[in-house]
Each structure stands twice: as structure tokens, then as C-alpha cells.
Design a protein around this motif. Structure first.
Motif, mmCIF file in Angstrom:
data_model
loop_
_atom_site.group_PDB
_atom_site.id
_atom_site.type_symbol
_atom_site.label_atom_id
_atom_site.label_comp_id
_atom_site.label_asym_id
_atom_site.label_seq_id
_atom_site.Cartn_x
_atom_site.Cartn_y
_atom_site.Cartn_z
ATOM 1 N N TYR A 31 0.855 -1.191 0.000
ATOM 2 C CA TYR A 31 0.000 0.000 0.000
ATOM 3 C C TYR A 31 0.884 1.232 0.000
ATOM 4 C CZ TYR A 31 -3.751 3.214 1.257
ATOM 5 O OH TYR A 31 -4.660 4.241 1.251
ATOM 6 N N CYS A 33 0.670 5.565 0.077
ATOM 7 C CA CYS A 33 -0.204 6.730 0.252
ATOM 8 C C CYS A 33 -0.149 7.575 -1.016
ATOM 9 C CB CYS A 33 0.224 7.551 1.461
ATOM 10 S SG CYS A 33 -0.108 6.702 3.010
ATOM 11 N N CYS A 214 -6.823 5.515 4.677
ATOM 12 C CA CYS A 214 -5.773 4.555 4.319
ATOM 13 C C CYS A 214 -5.967 3.227 5.040
ATOM 14 C CB CYS A 214 -4.393 5.146 4.605
ATOM 15 S SG CYS A 214 -3.992 6.493 3.464
ATOM 16 N N HIS A 239 0.610 10.771 10.296
ATOM 17 C CA HIS A 239 -0.280 9.961 9.454
ATOM 18 C C HIS A 239 -0.113 8.451 9.660
ATOM 19 C CE1 HIS A 239 -2.899 8.963 6.199
ATOM 20 N NE2 HIS A 239 -1.946 8.537 5.396
ATOM 21 N N HIS A 240 1.105 7.949 9.500
ATOM 22 C CA HIS A 240 1.279 6.494 9.591
ATOM 23 C C HIS A 240 1.135 5.985 11.024
ATOM 24 C CE1 HIS A 240 3.412 6.420 5.426
ATOM 25 N NE2 HIS A 240 2.110 6.521 5.345
ATOM 26 N N GLU A 243 -2.490 5.638 11.389
ATOM 27 C CA GLU A 243 -3.010 4.478 10.642
ATOM 28 C C GLU A 243 -2.792 3.203 11.455
ATOM 29 O OE1 GLU A 243 -1.932 3.735 6.580
ATOM 30 O OE2 GLU A 243 -1.727 5.861 6.139
HETATM 31 ZN ZN LIG Z 1 -2.019 7.246 3.851
#
Ligand SMILES: [Zn+2]
Length: 469
Positions: A31, A33, A214, A239-240, A243
């Protein structure tokens, strides 16, 4: 497929280069982004996308690959800009999404196998928020839903945040984050006003926070544990990290086995900023006359984990490197060669292949891979000078260059370098006649006319050859 020598990739989770194989031994589930489509992507963004493309191509040479990328078409800026224009957010983002794929194609970035726009996956996101609410990892405050960081003990592991630095209970609901403030983050934002675009959910109308998309889309297509998740270093926090929190809180499984991050890009030694005049989209650079192939070459010439200083001088150097390859291939393809093979050259091709492969296996060391290409160009040019390069050597070299191109996508195509064109042939013949008659003014004029048509000519022992610039 090649047999698998060991691929090593630096995993941000551990900070070390670890041997990589897909969990099931067959298919890499990856995956990456994708872009936020409120504007044209800039070359800093494209450094990350080119890195992911090289990774993608390298993984595909060893295993099968299922690659998912999102398109962020919901965020504060998009909502604001669409509202300013008085259009729906899909209408506002469509041209930027199209431009992103056009730019990617110019840079020879392959399209991921699955591309997911956030606006198409609201039900999956709603389900994830509901699961987080049901398990006590999320709570309501006002008309928004937040993730409770204190409920997830592994928070901060990816970005190595000390838990003491966490401001537990403080909330942040913007998409434009203050980078250093690890607060409870918004999963679902209640509408600010009546006009804002919103979706229905059992826990109230609103719209998803950025991080949520995500997790929801990655798990939908790739399962609860991915093999690889990529992005730029500025995605690591928040962000990560977020997630991971919102995914692992509901699955109790590692969200991704490997996390890979591309380092920053500087332009002329400075952080790119519109105010400094060093902010470039791909389109800006093409308009200045630089080629997409030189831009791609420069972006991938430095290994992804090293900071890349992108300069105009560097772009010109990249173009010269590509021209060297183009000139070499032209010479190689058009040379009159003796049959057979020269053992030294057979060995040189084998060792170039090995060096190239070993470079890419070693955490995508693209600089080493490129060095292998130029070492072979040098060896072949010397062999051509000495008339030692034979027919079978040529076939082996061209065969390997096709392989190099399938991995790095930097080799000019055959049609680009060698042409068949009656009009051009006639001009070349006319120039040769002029030269024989020592009419150098005419010969120069024809050379210029050819140049104006994008045709370069070279006078060699075997006669005059031409190619497209
Ligand atoms: Zn992302």
C-alpha cells in the motif's frame, strides 16, 4: 521470474535493513499513500512516487505484486477550495486527479493495481469508526469522533515518540496538522456548517478524517496485515502512526510488516517553498524545457533513504547521462560487427547484471545499479573502438538494457534513437554530396535543417548515421 537473491529493505519500524519476502511467499501486498488532489503534485511528491515505482518494478521481478494506492479527495483544503468555487468536491478534484496520472505517465510511473478515491469508500470507513467506538478506542466530543491514544499502548512506536511526550486527552481535528503535537486525533468530523459536504453514519453525519481512509482501504484490499506500506518521511508522524493505531486497535495484528519511507527532497539546497521561488511542479519543469526522462533520472539517481538535493545543474547532468546512453545505443545498434562473441564482453555483461541486481536488492541502491549501466557502456565503447565487440555481444548488451529499462524506466526507446525516414535519408544524402563537393556552406545548412527537425547526424567510418534527439 528470477530466483530470489536476498532483498533487503530498511524498515522504519526497526530502523534496520531487514531481509524481505512476502508473507505468503508469492504475492507482495503493498500500500502506498497517494496524492491529495487539491493542486498539481510537486517534484518532492514525485520523488516518493518514483521511489515507489522503482520498488514496485523490482518486487515484480521477483514475486507477484498487489499494489493499492489511495487518492485523497476529502480534506480541509479541498472542502474549502471546492466551496470557494461553488462546486462539488468530486468536480473540484477530478482535473487534479487526471493531472496526477498524466504527470505520472510522463515520468513512466506505472499505475498501481488498485486506485481508491476516499469518496468511494465511506461505508468501509464508517464501519471502522464504529468498531473503534464499540471497543472503547474512540469517543465522541461535540459532534466529532476522536481516537483515544491512551487506549493504544503501542502508540509512538513507528515515529519513536516517547510516551511522556504524548498529550493524552488533548484533541486535534484539523487535517493540516501541527507536526509535533501528538494528540487524540479526529476519526470523523462533524460538519462545521450547513453547506459543508457530509455523509450519514450511525454516530452522526460528518466526514472522515484523513488518516482513516488509508486504514479502511488498505485492509479492504490487502487484508489486516500488509507486507509493505510506503510513503514519504513526513508521513511517519502523525499519518502512519495514526493508521497503525486505528488499524491495530481493532485487529490486534501488525498493520504492516514493513514500513518504507523516502527522504526529503531539497531544491537548490533549500526546503522547497513557494515563497523562496524553488517550488516546482512537474509541469513547471517541463515548461522550462527539461525532459521528463531527465527528471525521473535525477529523482531516482539517489537512493530513497538519502536526502536528494534537486538542482537545475543536476537536471542538466542527468540529461547528459541519458544522452550518453542514447548515443551509445545508437552506435551499438548501427555498428557493423563481426559474428561471434568476445569472452571479455560476455563476462562484462554478466558482471554488470550482477552488480545491478545486487544494488537494487540492497535496499534499492539505485546509484549502484546506475553505476553498473555506465561501467558496461564504457567497456563496450572501448571494445567498439578496438573492433572487438561482436554480434552476440551486441545482442547480449541490448537484451540486458531491455531488462534495465523494465526496472528503472530510463532507457530511450529504439524508435527514439534510430529512425527510418525517407525525407531525412534524402537530406543526409544531399549533405554527403555537398561534402564531397567541398560545399561546406551547403553541408552546414543541411545539418542545421536536420537539427531543426530534431535529427542529429554523425559521420563515422561506416558512413553518416542519424538519430532523433
Ligand atoms: Zn495514507
Amino acid at each position: 521470474m528470477l530466483s530470489c537473491a536476498m532483498v533487503k529493505l530498511t524498515n522504519t519500524l526497526t530502523g534496520t535493513a531487514e531481509p524481505f519476502t512476502p508473507a505468503d511467499g508469492k504475492t507482495v501486498r503493498m500500500y502506498t499513500c497517494g496524492p491529495t488532489v487539491h493542486d498539481f503534485a510537486h517534484i518532492g511528491n514525485f520523488r516518493t512516487f518514483v521511489f515507489e515505482d522503482v520498488l514496485r518494478r523490482h518486487l515484480k521481478s521477483k514475486w507477484q505484486l498487489l499494489h493499492v494506492m489511495n487518492i485523497t479527495d476529502i480534506d480541509d483544503k479541498i472542502m474549502r477550495k471546492a466551496a470557494d468555487k461553488g462546486v462539488d468536491i468530486r468536480e473540484y478534484t477530478a482535473p487534479y486527479t487526471a493531472a496526477f496520472f498524466e504527470d505520472s505517465a510522463s515520468l513512466r510511473i506505472e499505475k498501481p493495481d488498485v486506485v481508491t478515491a476516499a469518496t468511494d469508500y465511506i461505508p468501509e470507513m464508517v464501519t471502522l469508526v464504529q468498531r473503534l467506538l464499540d471497543t472503547g478506542h474512540a469517543y465522541r466530543e461535540g459532534n466529532s469522533i476522536y481516537f483515544r491514544i491512551s487506549s493504544f499502548t503501542a502508540y509512538g512506536r513507528l515515529s519513536r515518540l516517547d510516551r511522556r511526550e504524548l498529550k493524552v486527552g488533548a484533541r486535534i481535528d484539523a487535517d493540516e496538522y501541527e507536526k509535533e503535537q501528538p494528540n487524540d486525533f479526529v476519526l470523523w468530523k462533524g460538519p462545521k456548517d450547513e453547506t459543508e459536504k457530509k455523509w450519514d453514519a450511525p454516530f452522526g453525519t460528518g466526514r472522515p478524517g484523513w488518516h482513516l481512509e488509508c486504514s479502511a482501504m488498505a485492509m479492504k484490499y490487502l487484508g489486516e496485515t500488509l507486507d509493505i506500506h510506503c510513503g514519504g518521511v513526513d508521513n511517519i508522524f502523525p499519518h502512519h502512526e495514526n493508521e497503525i493505531a486505528q488499524s491495530e486497535a481493532v485487529t490486534s495484528k501488525p498493520f504492516s510488516r514493513f514500513w518504507l519511507h523516502a527522504e526529503h527532497l531539497l531544491v537548490e539546497n533549500e526546503k522547497m517553498a513557494k515563497s523562496k521561488g524553488n517550488f516546482f511542479t512537474l509541469r513547471d519543469l517541463l515548461a522550462k524545457g527539461y525532459t521528463a526522462s531527465a527528471i525521473r533520472y535525477l529523482l531516482l539517481s539517489v537512493q530513497y533513504r538519502k536526502q536528494l538535493n534537486f538542482t537545475m545543474a543536476g537536471l542538466e547532468q542527468a540529461q547528459r547521462s541519458l544522452d550518453r546512453i542514447k548515443e551509445f545505443l545508437f552506435r551499438l545498434r548501427t555498428a557493423k560487427l563481426a559474428p561471434g562473441a568476445t569472452p571479455e564482453l560476455t563476462d562484462a555483461v554478466v558482471s554488470a547484471r550482477k552488480q545491478f541486481e545486487a544494488g537494487l536488492d540492497d535496499d534499492l541502491n539505485t546509484a549502484q545499479a546506475l553505476a553498473a549501466v555506465f561501467d558496461l557502456v564504457r567497456a563496450c565503447n572501448i571494445a567498439l573502438d578496438k573492433e572487438q565487440l561482436r554480434e552476440e555481444d551486441r545482442a547480449a548488451v541490448l537484451d540486458w538494457f531491455r531488462e534495465v529499462d523494465s526496472r528503472l524506466a530510463i532507457i530511450p526507446s529504439d524508435e527514439e534513437s534510430v529512425g527510418k525516414d525517407d525525407e531525412v535519408e534524402a537530406l543526409v544524402a544531399a549533405r554527403n554530396t555537398a561534402r564531397r563537393n567541398r560545399d561546406f556552406a551547403a553541408s552546414d545548412r543541411i545539418r542545421q535543417e536536420l537539427l531543426d527537425r530534431g535529427i542529429v547526424i554523425e559521420d563515422t567510418r561506416e558512413g553518416t548515421k542519424w538519430r532523433r534527439k
